[in-house]
Design a protein around this motif. Structure first.
Motif, PDB file in Angstrom:
ATOM      1  N   GLY A 160       0.861  -1.151   0.037  1.00 25.00           N
ATOM      2  CA  GLY A 160       0.154  -0.058  -0.155  1.00 25.00           C
ATOM      3  C   GLY A 160       0.945   1.288  -0.229  1.00 25.00           C
ATOM      4  N   THR A 161       0.065   2.449   0.127  1.00 28.69           N
ATOM      5  CA  THR A 161       0.760   3.776   0.065  1.00 28.69           C
ATOM      6  C   THR A 161       0.487   4.325   1.328  1.00 28.69           C
ATOM      7  OG1 THR A 161       0.531   3.777  -2.366  1.00 28.69           O
ATOM      8  CG2 THR A 161       0.952   5.734  -1.001  1.00 28.69           C
TER       9      THR A 161
ATOM     10  N   LYS B   7      -0.597   7.229   3.611  1.00 33.35           N
ATOM     11  CA  LYS B   7      -1.384   8.426   3.347  1.00 33.35           C
ATOM     12  C   LYS B   7      -1.163   9.330   4.739  1.00 33.35           C
ATOM     13  CE  LYS B   7      -2.405   7.681  -0.778  1.00 33.35           C
ATOM     14  NZ  LYS B   7      -2.295   8.438  -1.985  1.00 33.35           N
ATOM     15  N   GLU B   8      -1.259   8.696   5.768  1.00 40.62           N
ATOM     16  CA  GLU B   8      -1.404   9.604   6.991  1.00 40.62           C
ATOM     17  C   GLU B   8      -0.819   8.978   8.174  1.00 40.62           C
ATOM     18  OE1 GLU B   8      -5.195  10.810   9.911  1.00 40.62           O
ATOM     19  OE2 GLU B   8      -5.423  10.486   7.754  1.00 40.62           O
TER      20      GLU B   8
ATOM     21  N   TYR C  34      -1.080   4.346  11.527  1.00 42.70           N
ATOM     22  CA  TYR C  34      -0.663   4.820  10.017  1.00 42.70           C
ATOM     23  C   TYR C  34      -1.856   4.448   8.992  1.00 42.70           C
ATOM     24  CZ  TYR C  34       3.957   5.876  11.387  1.00 42.70           C
ATOM     25  OH  TYR C  34       5.007   6.548  12.179  1.00 42.70           O
ATOM     26  N   SER C  35      -2.263   5.338   8.421  1.00 43.28           N
ATOM     27  CA  SER C  35      -3.557   4.985   7.314  1.00 43.28           C
ATOM     28  C   SER C  35      -2.549   4.523   5.918  1.00 43.28           C
ATOM     29  CB  SER C  35      -4.313   6.399   7.064  1.00 43.28           C
ATOM     30  OG  SER C  35      -5.074   6.489   8.158  1.00 43.28           O
ATOM     31  N   ILE C  36      -2.937   3.538   5.341  1.00 41.74           N
ATOM     32  CA  ILE C  36      -2.351   2.943   4.266  1.00 41.74           C
ATOM     33  C   ILE C  36      -3.555   2.766   3.079  1.00 41.74           C
ATOM     34  CG2 ILE C  36      -1.045   0.998   3.276  1.00 41.74           C
ATOM     35  CD1 ILE C  36       0.410   2.455   5.415  1.00 41.74           C
ATOM     36  N   GLU C  37      -3.277   3.371   2.087  1.00 36.99           N
ATOM     37  CA  GLU C  37      -4.123   3.277   0.878  1.00 36.99           C
ATOM     38  C   GLU C  37      -3.796   1.882   0.101  1.00 36.99           C
ATOM     39  OE1 GLU C  37      -6.414   5.825  -2.195  1.00 36.99           O
ATOM     40  OE2 GLU C  37      -4.332   5.989  -2.166  1.00 36.99           O
TER      41      GLU C  37
ATOM     42  N   LYS D 228      -7.354   2.245  -4.750  1.00 39.11           N
ATOM     43  CA  LYS D 228      -7.984   3.449  -4.821  1.00 39.11           C
ATOM     44  C   LYS D 228      -9.246   3.609  -3.867  1.00 39.11           C
ATOM     45  CE  LYS D 228      -6.442   4.940  -9.199  1.00 39.11           C
ATOM     46  NZ  LYS D 228      -7.029   5.803 -10.491  1.00 39.11           N
TER      47      LYS D 228
ATOM     48  N   MET E 228      -8.962   2.688   2.426  1.00 41.21           N
ATOM     49  CA  MET E 228      -7.858   2.895   3.370  1.00 41.21           C
ATOM     50  C   MET E 228      -7.757   1.952   4.522  1.00 41.21           C
ATOM     51  SD  MET E 228      -6.564   5.904   2.405  1.00 41.21           S
ATOM     52  CE  MET E 228      -5.691   6.764   3.587  1.00 41.21           C
ATOM     53  N   MET E 229      -6.751   1.637   4.995  1.00 45.56           N
ATOM     54  CA  MET E 229      -6.450   0.834   6.135  1.00 45.56           C
ATOM     55  C   MET E 229      -5.887   1.617   7.281  1.00 45.56           C
ATOM     56  SD  MET E 229      -5.558  -3.039   5.302  1.00 45.56           S
ATOM     57  CE  MET E 229      -4.326  -3.702   6.513  1.00 45.56           C
ATOM     58  N   LYS E 230      -6.084   1.165   8.436  1.00 43.51           N
ATOM     59  CA  LYS E 230      -5.493   1.888   9.684  1.00 43.51           C
ATOM     60  C   LYS E 230      -4.560   0.844  10.144  1.00 43.51           C
ATOM     61  CE  LYS E 230      -5.891   5.620  12.338  1.00 43.51           C
ATOM     62  NZ  LYS E 230      -5.583   7.112  11.940  1.00 43.51           N
TER      63      LYS E 230
END
Length: 90
Positions: free
Chosen positions: A59-60, A62-63, A69-72, A75, A78-80
């Motif tokens: 994933g990427t 994102k936050e 951490y939030s991972i995309e 598209k 999102m996954m925390k």
């Protein structure tokens, strides 16, 4: 008992105590070194970095916040995750 047997017994006891004391200290040092290395890696992550989770999910980032951490992973999906679950960059 003669002195040779006494010396042998003392040496065996010293070796045994060495394994009980020194070996765990060496293991702890290695674990601590790995934890410091992972903490440094986590601190160096930037928003937009592509990461790999311990579950194998890519994933990427994102936050970043205090809770995790939030991972995309796709598209709009999102996954925390906890920082400890991020094992590398992809």
């Amino acid at each position: 008992m003669n002195t040779e047997k006494m010396i042998f017994i003392v040496l065996i006891i010293i070796i045994f105590l060495g394994y009980l004391i020194i070996l765990p200290m060496l293991k702890y040092k290695g674990i601590r070194k790995n934890n410091e290395k992972h903490s440094k890696f986590i601190d160096e992550l930037n928003i937009g970095d592509k990461v790999v989770l311990s579950s194998g999910i890519l994933g990427t980032l994102k936050e970043k916040d205090d809770e995790g951490y939030s991972i995309e992973i796709s598209k709009g999906i999102m996954m925390k995750v906890l920082p400890s679950s991020i094992i590398g960059r992809s």
